[in-house]
Design a protein around this motif. Structure first.
Motif, PDB file in Angstrom:
ATOM      1  N   VAL A  28       0.501  -1.090  -0.158  1.00 37.16           N
ATOM      2  CA  VAL A  28       0.132   0.312   0.274  1.00 37.16           C
ATOM      3  C   VAL A  28       0.746   1.523   0.178  1.00 37.16           C
ATOM      4  N   ASP A  39      -6.227  -6.311   4.820  1.00 36.12           N
ATOM      5  CA  ASP A  39      -6.276  -7.874   4.119  1.00 36.12           C
ATOM      6  C   ASP A  39      -5.469  -8.050   3.825  1.00 36.12           C
ATOM      7  N   THR A  68      -8.627 -13.701  -1.998  1.00 31.00           N
ATOM      8  CA  THR A  68      -8.130 -13.280  -0.490  1.00 31.00           C
ATOM      9  C   THR A  68      -8.268 -14.099   0.714  1.00 31.00           C
ATOM     10  N   THR A 135      -0.206  -9.525  -0.988  1.00 36.65           N
ATOM     11  CA  THR A 135      -0.567  -7.553  -1.554  1.00 36.65           C
ATOM     12  C   THR A 135      -1.235  -7.618  -0.182  1.00 36.65           C
ATOM     13  N   ALA A 137      -4.317  -5.076   1.686  1.00 38.75           N
ATOM     14  CA  ALA A 137      -5.235  -3.870   1.352  1.00 38.75           C
ATOM     15  C   ALA A 137      -5.342  -3.073   2.612  1.00 38.75           C
ATOM     16  N   ARG A 139      -7.231  -1.340   5.728  1.00 37.82           N
ATOM     17  CA  ARG A 139      -8.789  -0.865   5.830  1.00 37.82           C
ATOM     18  C   ARG A 139      -8.773   0.543   7.225  1.00 37.82           C
TER      19      ARG A 139
END
Length: 182
Positions: A28, A39, A68, A135, A137, A139
């Motif tokens: 990120v 995530d 996921t 990767t 993600a 939140r």
């Protein structure tokens, strides 16, 4: 929301800390901080080995899928920086508060993120990192929910086409860090 798994006495008995290798792109852009929740997604290439030609393995039925793997995972450390409480949203830095000299700005390179997971999930993450690309993600600090069964995403599902998509070659780029002499 999962309670914070780090207390005065360290990590709770039912949690394990595992470190993941990441880059600016998979992490990120360096925005992940200790105390955040993320995530974790995995990108995997599949195919049946068919033959070896010119020293290179040839595959049939090749495809790429994204899954996921875990949701709402607590980040306990980024590189060597850690803390024991939940992250508090920071106020934006105003332009007049930035240093005048660009060289005076602190550049943080994120190479590792340590997350807290259940013992069985440690093995899953290590194996996933060995066979694919992970990767993160990021939140929202206000988002405590989990998305139910996202399923597998592959090029067919993404583009809704009945024929295979030919993957493009990865760009050849080189990352250089440190002072440059140009």
């Amino acid at each position: 929301m999962e309670p914070v798994a780090v207390g005065e006495d360290g990590i709770r008995p039912e949690r394990r800390a595992v470190t993941l290798g990441i880059s600016d792109v998979t992490g990120v852009g360096g925005l992940v901080r200790p105390g955040n929740f993320v995530d974790i997604l995995g990108t995997f290439n599949f195919g049946r080995p068919t033959s070896v030609q010119g020293g290179t393995m040839q595959y049939a039925d090749e495809r790429t899928e994204i899954r996921t793997l875990m949701q709402n995972v607590f980040v306990v450390a980024v590189n060597q920086e850690h803390r024991r409480e939940r992250a508090v949203p920071r106020r934006p830095v105003l332009p007049e508060e930035l240093p005048e000299e660009p060289e005076a700005r602190e550049v943080i390179t994120v190479n590792t993120v340590t997350v807290l997971v259940a013992p069985a999930q440690v093995q899953e993450l290590i194996l996933a990192q060995e066979i694919g690309q992970l990767t993160l993600a990021l939140r929202s600090n206000l988002d405590a929910g989990q998305v139910v069964d996202l399923g597998v995403l592959d090029p067919f599902g993404l583009l809704k086409v009945p024929i295979p998509v030919k993957p493009r070659s990865r760009p050849a780029w080189r990352e250089m860090r440190g002072p440059s002499i140009f």
